[in-house]
Design an enzyme around this catalytic site. Structure first.
Site, PDB file in Angstrom:
ATOM      1  N   ASN A 157      -9.877  -0.193  -0.563  1.00 35.54           N
ATOM      2  CA  ASN A 157      -8.417  -0.121  -0.560  1.00 35.54           C
ATOM      3  C   ASN A 157      -7.906  -0.558  -1.930  1.00 35.54           C
ATOM      4  O   ASN A 157      -7.912  -1.739  -2.254  1.00 35.54           O
ATOM      5  CB  ASN A 157      -7.857  -1.023   0.539  1.00 35.54           C
ATOM      6  CG  ASN A 157      -6.336  -0.964   0.626  1.00 35.54           C
ATOM      7  OD1 ASN A 157      -5.673  -0.419  -0.230  1.00 35.54           O
ATOM      8  ND2 ASN A 157      -5.791  -1.562   1.678  1.00 35.54           N
ATOM      9  N   CYS A 197       0.811  -1.220   0.000  1.00 38.00           N
ATOM     10  CA  CYS A 197       0.000   0.000   0.000  1.00 38.00           C
ATOM     11  C   CYS A 197       0.844   1.270   0.000  1.00 38.00           C
ATOM     12  O   CYS A 197       0.324   2.351  -0.231  1.00 38.00           O
ATOM     13  CB  CYS A 197      -0.944  -0.005   1.202  1.00 38.00           C
ATOM     14  SG  CYS A 197      -2.154  -1.359   1.132  1.00 38.00           S
ATOM     15  N   HIS A 211      -3.107   6.961   2.782  1.00 39.20           N
ATOM     16  CA  HIS A 211      -3.534   5.722   2.134  1.00 39.20           C
ATOM     17  C   HIS A 211      -4.879   5.298   2.702  1.00 39.20           C
ATOM     18  O   HIS A 211      -5.087   5.294   3.917  1.00 39.20           O
ATOM     19  CB  HIS A 211      -2.490   4.629   2.366  1.00 39.20           C
ATOM     20  CG  HIS A 211      -2.992   3.271   2.037  1.00 39.20           C
ATOM     21  ND1 HIS A 211      -3.434   2.929   0.778  1.00 39.20           N
ATOM     22  CD2 HIS A 211      -3.154   2.160   2.810  1.00 39.20           C
ATOM     23  CE1 HIS A 211      -3.843   1.666   0.781  1.00 39.20           C
ATOM     24  NE2 HIS A 211      -3.682   1.186   2.007  1.00 39.20           N
TER      25      HIS A 211
END
Length: 332
Positions: free
Chosen positions: A287, A116, A257
């Protein structure tokens, strides 16, 4: 004395596939509820690719979107850096596939695997090439097709991830412009046991056994990942602000994020940052791994929360563990 060069973001493009998977859809697939998902991670829906669509395809669409708002000759691109953990294949690199699909004749590039944190790591890599004076146009892309490695019978994982991509163009800043100001980053390999995909590499190459044991899907210890992310997101953002003698109150826009709503809000609270300065779109996209930060940049612009001259703080925590934060002055 050689004059220092700074890099700045001069263009942004994003792309998410049109197909949407809602929490109502997931309720029919696994033992979960919309209320449980919203409470745990803050996601209402996520976008998924159709079969046969890969990370390079999303990356190319993001670059095309970038070109629509900022036309320039792609043949001028010196370097392509792609952050991804869902490459089309083990090799060639996704950067090679993107170069070929875009028809850029004389360039080079590579992939960055940082989970990520992929876009942030790729961005800071591209920044250094511009700062060196060697390159004037660098494409930085974050693109992931997480649905390709998600077990949609695992309710702890399938509720979280979506597919998407974002791209930015880095160029030298003008004299007196701040551009990208600073970054911090770290890896801590002990976290590899908590978020990983064990199958398909040199340790566990594909076999009937790896497929039967679902080793080609995301494996996650949610509790440990959450605890680390909350701690590390706050730590990295505080570190870069202190390093530059700033506080959360000096930041105009915080783009983290988008992994979990609670992680983002906990970090903002620790920095003393009002929520109107915090970008949240996890409810609409889930996500998207390396795609989340550039997609959130687009959301910030659309919501009027990001404008030219703003001091922007980026932050991410990812598999590895990886973590980082970047401070920049928005130039668009």
């Amino acid at each position: 004395m050689t004059k220092s060069i700074r890099a700045k973001i001069t263009a942004l493009g994003t792309y998410v596939p049109p197909r949407v998977l809602t929490n109502a859809d997931l309720e029919k697939m696994v033992d979960t509820t919309n209320e449980w998902i919203m409470e745990r991670v803050g996601i209402r829906e996520r976008h998924l690719v159709d079969k046969g669509v890969a990370a390079s395809d999303l990356a190319v669409e993001a670059v095309k979107n970038l070109l629509a708002s900022h036309p320039f000759d792609l043949q001028q691109v010196d370097l392509i850096v792609v952050g991804t953990v869902t490459p089309d294949m083990m090799y060639p690199s996704t950067a090679c596939l993107v170069q070929h699909k875009l028809g850029i004749v004389n360039t080079w590039g590579f992939d960055v695997s940082a989970g990520c944190s992929g876009f942030l790591f790729a961005l800071n890599t591209g920044v250094k090439f511009v700062e060196s004076g060697q390159y004037k146009k660098v494409l930085v892309i974050g693109s992931d097709v997480n649905s390709s490695m998600t077990d949609f019978t695992d309710r702890a994982v399938c509720i979280i991830f979506g597919d998407g991509a974002g791209a930015v163009l880095l160029e030298p800043a003008e004299d007196g412009e701040d551009g990208v100001i600073d970054h911090v980053a770290q890896i801590e390999g002990m976290g590899g046991q908590y978020l990983y995909m064990p199958g398909g590499g040199s340790l566990n190459p594909a076999s009937h056994e790896t497929v039967e044991q679902k080793m080609h899907y995301i494996h996650q210890d949610g509790r440990n990942v959450f605890k680390y992310a909350v701690k590390k997101m706050a730590e990295m953002t505080e570190r870069i602000l202190e390093k530059n003698k700033l506080t959360g109150k000096d930041v105009d826009c915080f783009i983290a994020h988008q992994a979990n709503l609670r992680i983002i809000t906990a970090t903002a609270d620790r920095l003393g940052m009002p929520m109107e300065k915090v970008i949240i779109n996890i409810d609409r996209y889930g996500n998207t791994t390396a795609g989340t930060i550039p997609i959130a940049m687009r959301t910030a612009i659309e919501e009027g929360k990001l404008k030219k001259g703003d001091l922007v703080l980026l932050a991410a925590v990812g598999a590895g563990f990886t973590s980082g934060a970047t401070l920049l002055r928005w130039a668009l």
